[in-house]
Scaffold this active site. Structure first.
Site, mmCIF file in Angstrom:
data_model
loop_
_atom_site.group_PDB
_atom_site.id
_atom_site.type_symbol
_atom_site.label_atom_id
_atom_site.label_comp_id
_atom_site.label_asym_id
_atom_site.label_seq_id
_atom_site.Cartn_x
_atom_site.Cartn_y
_atom_site.Cartn_z
ATOM 1 N N ASP A 54 0.669 -1.157 0.007
ATOM 2 C CA ASP A 54 0.014 0.160 -0.201
ATOM 3 C C ASP A 54 0.949 1.258 -0.027
ATOM 4 O O ASP A 54 1.794 1.097 0.714
ATOM 5 C CB ASP A 54 -0.986 0.042 1.435
ATOM 6 C CG ASP A 54 -1.972 1.108 1.372
ATOM 7 O OD1 ASP A 54 -2.635 1.498 0.275
ATOM 8 O OD2 ASP A 54 -1.943 1.917 2.237
ATOM 9 N N CYS B 62 -12.502 -3.528 14.255
ATOM 10 C CA CYS B 62 -13.657 -4.116 13.414
ATOM 11 C C CYS B 62 -14.886 -4.536 14.430
ATOM 12 O O CYS B 62 -14.673 -5.154 15.526
ATOM 13 C CB CYS B 62 -13.124 -5.284 13.027
ATOM 14 S SG CYS B 62 -14.482 -6.337 11.943
ATOM 15 N N ASP C 127 -2.919 1.369 7.329
ATOM 16 C CA ASP C 127 -2.102 1.169 6.206
ATOM 17 C C ASP C 127 -1.694 -0.380 6.180
ATOM 18 O O ASP C 127 -1.886 -0.872 5.001
ATOM 19 C CB ASP C 127 -0.996 1.962 6.534
ATOM 20 C CG ASP C 127 -1.166 3.557 6.297
ATOM 21 O OD1 ASP C 127 -2.212 3.964 5.793
ATOM 22 O OD2 ASP C 127 -0.567 4.279 6.975
ATOM 23 N N CYS D 58 -12.202 -5.189 6.564
ATOM 24 C CA CYS D 58 -11.405 -5.903 7.757
ATOM 25 C C CYS D 58 -10.685 -6.972 7.066
ATOM 26 O O CYS D 58 -11.254 -7.630 6.290
ATOM 27 C CB CYS D 58 -12.195 -6.362 8.753
ATOM 28 S SG CYS D 58 -11.576 -7.370 10.005
ATOM 29 N N GLU E 254 -2.029 -1.810 -5.793
ATOM 30 C CA GLU E 254 -3.192 -0.853 -6.099
ATOM 31 C C GLU E 254 -3.125 -0.146 -7.327
ATOM 32 O O GLU E 254 -2.418 0.777 -7.078
ATOM 33 C CB GLU E 254 -3.581 -0.383 -4.995
ATOM 34 C CG GLU E 254 -5.211 0.189 -4.976
ATOM 35 C CD GLU E 254 -5.972 0.636 -3.622
ATOM 36 O OE1 GLU E 254 -7.148 0.972 -3.638
ATOM 37 O OE2 GLU E 254 -4.918 0.931 -2.641
ATOM 38 N N CYS F 251 -15.285 -8.501 14.481
ATOM 39 C CA CYS F 251 -14.196 -9.672 15.095
ATOM 40 C C CYS F 251 -13.509 -8.854 16.307
ATOM 41 O O CYS F 251 -12.560 -9.467 16.835
ATOM 42 C CB CYS F 251 -13.637 -10.233 14.041
ATOM 43 S SG CYS F 251 -12.629 -9.023 13.033
#
Length: 385
Positions: free
Chosen positions: A187, A343, A353, A324, A271, A346
């Site tokens: 990322d 989250c 990041d 997530c 990406e 969970c």
């Protein structure tokens, strides 16, 4: 793998070589502008499309009649400039660039020499660090690396900062790196330029930010200089040197990061970011430009091709930041100010990041980027309380 590899070395010319290069730059610039004007007039007035062969014949007649002073420069450089313009028009007709423009002496200057392959050993020897060019003689280069192969062309250029460079491309054989079984998701961002799914963070050097004060003072002095004066020209070079130092530092940092990722990982997932769209954001455009995100991707792609690695591109619409990585729950919104989050399904605590890098890896290795199979790795969006 056999491929073309480019080499670029700093060049320190003597005063005589500087004078000759000034002539070479000026003459090739004249040939470019003359050829561009001739092409444009011929098409507008007669609908005729000229190429470098037609223009080469006209240039020979021009040297014999009106412009005998063109013989002061190397004739081969004129031909190379006509070929460059042919390439520029091919890119224009293919829709990759705009219509070629006229050149001025205030831009970066370049001239290309063709080495005679029959006697190339007399003029070029990488081991003894010798390079001779027509009408310039032996060049004093900073041989910062070894060259594999023998070049056919040498390009001598001068940047706006007043620095001279000699560039050449050689056909070399590059050995593939040892195979590994791991894959990594990458990322990219502003706060951390490179973040991997393994938890590595490169940081952000922010070269433009750290040189902002020096650059601002230099540009302020430039604005007060009289246009056309020698002091303005010298101040322009001072500003250009600051920009060159920033660009060189950024490029070196990106090469280090891209080489590290290529050496350590056989499969890299990236990406597909809309860099042009990010640069339209008035608040983030300067920081985005300072990171050089597109240059990072470009380096990784050609290095992967060299060393037998694979780069997988993930669809830009994949919810890498909002999902997530443990259970697949997608948040409806995830502002940039949120750097860590929990989250709701969970109860896993995520670093924004690193979680995005893990999702990039999951999407990239799940199948084709952007397909239903890749998107099926996450659950249906739901609101977060």
């Amino acid at each position: 793998m056999v491929t073309q590899r480019a080499y670029k070395f700093r060049f320190y010319p003597t005063p005589t070589q500087k004078r000759q290069l000034t002539i070479e730059f000026g003459h090739t610039r004249f040939v470019w502008n003359w050829a561009l004007e001739t092409r444009t007039k011929a098409y507008k007035e007669h609908g005729e499309s000229l190429n470098n062969l037609n223009l080469s014949r006209q240039l020979t007649e021009l040297k014999k009649t009106e412009c005998s002073w063109l013989s002061e420069a190397t004739a081969g450089c004129h031909i190379q400039k006509l070929r460059d313009q042919d390439t520029a028009f091919k890119h224009f007709f293919a829709g990759r660039t705009k219509y070629p423009r006229f050149k001025t002496r205030h831009q970066a200057q370049s001239v290309r020499y063709q080495l005679d392959q029959r006697h190339v050993e007399k003029n070029f020897n990488a081991k003894s660090q010798r390079l001779k060019l027509p009408k310039l003689g032996a060049l004093k280069l900073k041989w910062s690396r070894r060259i594999g192969g023998i070049p056919k062309m040498v390009t001598v250029s001068k940047d706006p900062a007043g620095r001279y460079f000699a560039s050449m491309a050689c056909e070399v054989e590059i050995a593939a790196l040892p195979t590994r079984k791991n894959a990594v998701g990458v990322d990219v961002g502003i706060k951390e330029v490179v973040i991997t799914s393994e938890g590595y963070k490169s940081g952000a050097p922010k070269y433009t930010y750290h040189s902002a004060r020096q650059l601002r003072m230099a540009q302020r002095r430039l604005s007060k200089k009289k246009k056309g004066s020698n002091r303005r020209r010298k101040q322009q070079q001072r500003v250009a040197r600051i920009h060159a130092r920033i660009a060189d530092s950024r490029r070196d940092f990106l090469h280090q990061q891209s080489s590290k990722l290529i050496n350590e990982n056989p499969v890299i997932c990236l990406e597909d970011l809309n860099i042009k769209g990010m640069l339209r954001n008035s608040r983030l455009s300067k920081a985005v430009a300072d990171c050089g995100l597109y240059e990072l991707r470009r380096q990784m792609e050609y290095k992967a091709q060299w060393y037998g690695r694979e780069v997988l591109i993930v669809d830009r619409w994949a919810p890498t930041s909002k999902a997530c990585s443990e259970c697949g729950t997608i948040h409806e919104s995830m502002p940039l100010k949120v750097r860590e989050w929990v989250c709701p399904d969970c109860t896993t605590r995520h670093d924004r990041d690193i979680n995005a890098a893990i999702n990039v890896l999951n999407f990239g290795t799940a199948g084709s980027a952007g397909t239903d199979k890749a998107r099926g790795a996450v659950k249906t969006p739901r609101a977060v309380a």
